[in-house]
Write an enzyme that holds these catalytic residues in place. Structure first.
Site, PDB file in Angstrom:
ATOM      1  N   LYS A  32      63.722   1.141  -6.218  1.00 16.86           N
ATOM      2  CA  LYS A  32      63.696   1.682  -7.582  1.00 16.86           C
ATOM      3  C   LYS A  32      64.139   3.149  -7.610  1.00 16.86           C
ATOM      4  CE  LYS A  32      60.170  -1.562  -9.206  1.00 16.86           C
ATOM      5  NZ  LYS A  32      58.971  -1.706 -10.085  1.00 16.86           N
ATOM      6  N   ASN A  59      56.877   2.689  -8.449  1.00 17.86           N
ATOM      7  CA  ASN A  59      56.243   2.060  -7.282  1.00 17.86           C
ATOM      8  C   ASN A  59      57.258   1.630  -6.206  1.00 17.86           C
ATOM      9  OD1 ASN A  59      57.244  -0.190  -8.611  1.00 17.86           O
ATOM     10  ND2 ASN A  59      55.373  -1.402  -8.406  1.00 17.86           N
ATOM     11  N   GLU A  80      66.624 -14.221  -9.954  1.00 16.28           N
ATOM     12  CA  GLU A  80      66.907 -12.785  -9.802  1.00 16.28           C
ATOM     13  C   GLU A  80      68.152 -12.550  -8.944  1.00 16.28           C
ATOM     14  OE1 GLU A  80      62.303 -11.248 -10.393  1.00 16.28           O
ATOM     15  OE2 GLU A  80      63.253 -10.953  -8.442  1.00 16.28           O
ATOM     16  N   HIS A 129      60.782  -3.422  -5.916  1.00 15.87           N
ATOM     17  CA  HIS A 129      60.486  -4.695  -6.571  1.00 15.87           C
ATOM     18  C   HIS A 129      60.856  -5.806  -5.591  1.00 15.87           C
ATOM     19  CE1 HIS A 129      60.526  -8.017  -9.439  1.00 15.87           C
ATOM     20  NE2 HIS A 129      61.644  -8.393  -8.859  1.00 15.87           N
ATOM     21  N   TYR A 132      63.757  -7.939 -16.700  1.00 13.73           N
ATOM     22  CA  TYR A 132      62.295  -7.962 -16.802  1.00 13.73           C
ATOM     23  C   TYR A 132      61.821  -8.695 -18.056  1.00 13.73           C
ATOM     24  CZ  TYR A 132      61.366  -4.757 -12.877  1.00 13.73           C
ATOM     25  OH  TYR A 132      61.221  -4.192 -11.629  1.00 13.73           O
TER      26      TYR A 132
END
Ligand code: CMP
Length: 140
Positions: A10, A113, A127, A116, A50
């Protein structure tokens, strides 16, 4: 089983210059990087990726964060790649992530965070197809 899973490093971890350190953890765990690209997602792309979270209270913050800078997207392949990657990442909230996991070591908050990873075989296939639409999946 031999699996493939989608991984995203990320914007926070890309900005921290730890792509290589995170790749080393994948490799040391026996996960092979079989496709990769750096992309700066548009808002529409982040919302589509998402979409499953669209009704959640954190959706807008999640999308804002995911479009805040470039991300590194890769397909990891290996035995039990989906679960193995989730073990390497640690819990979604870095405060709850086990010591030595990617999120414990590199993440700052539940939004920023670091990584993913797909949460199951069906999401992994969807995905991977989202980011690498030409990629044939021959695992079953
Ligand atoms: P990720 O695995 O990318 O999937 C959705 C993301 O939403 C998640 O990591 C977190 O970064 C973010 N998020 C923010 N708040 C929450 C929450 N309460 N529960 C789950 N995910 C959250």
């Amino acid at each position: 089983a031999l699996e493939r899973t989608l991984s995203i490093i990320k914007p926070d971890a890309v900005a921290k210059n730890v792509i290589g350190q995170i790749y080393s953890r994948f490799e040391a765990a026996g996960l092979k990087i079989v496709a990769a690209k750096m992309v700066h997602l548009s808002r529409r792309e982040a919302e589509t990726f998402y979409a499953v979270h669209r009704e959640r209270p954190f959706f807008k913050d999640l999308v804002d964060f995911m479009v805040s800078g470039p991300v590194m997207v890769q397909v990891l392949e290996g035995e039990n790649a989906i679960a193995k990657n989730r073990e390497l990442m640690g819990a979604t909230d870095p405060k709850k992530a086990a010591p030595g996991t990617i999120r414990a070591d590199f993440a700052d908050s539940i939004d920023a965070n670091a990584v993913h990873g797909s949460d199951g075989p069906d999401t992994a296939a969807a995905e991977i197809a989202f980011f690498f639409p030409g990629m044939a999946i021959y695992s079953r």
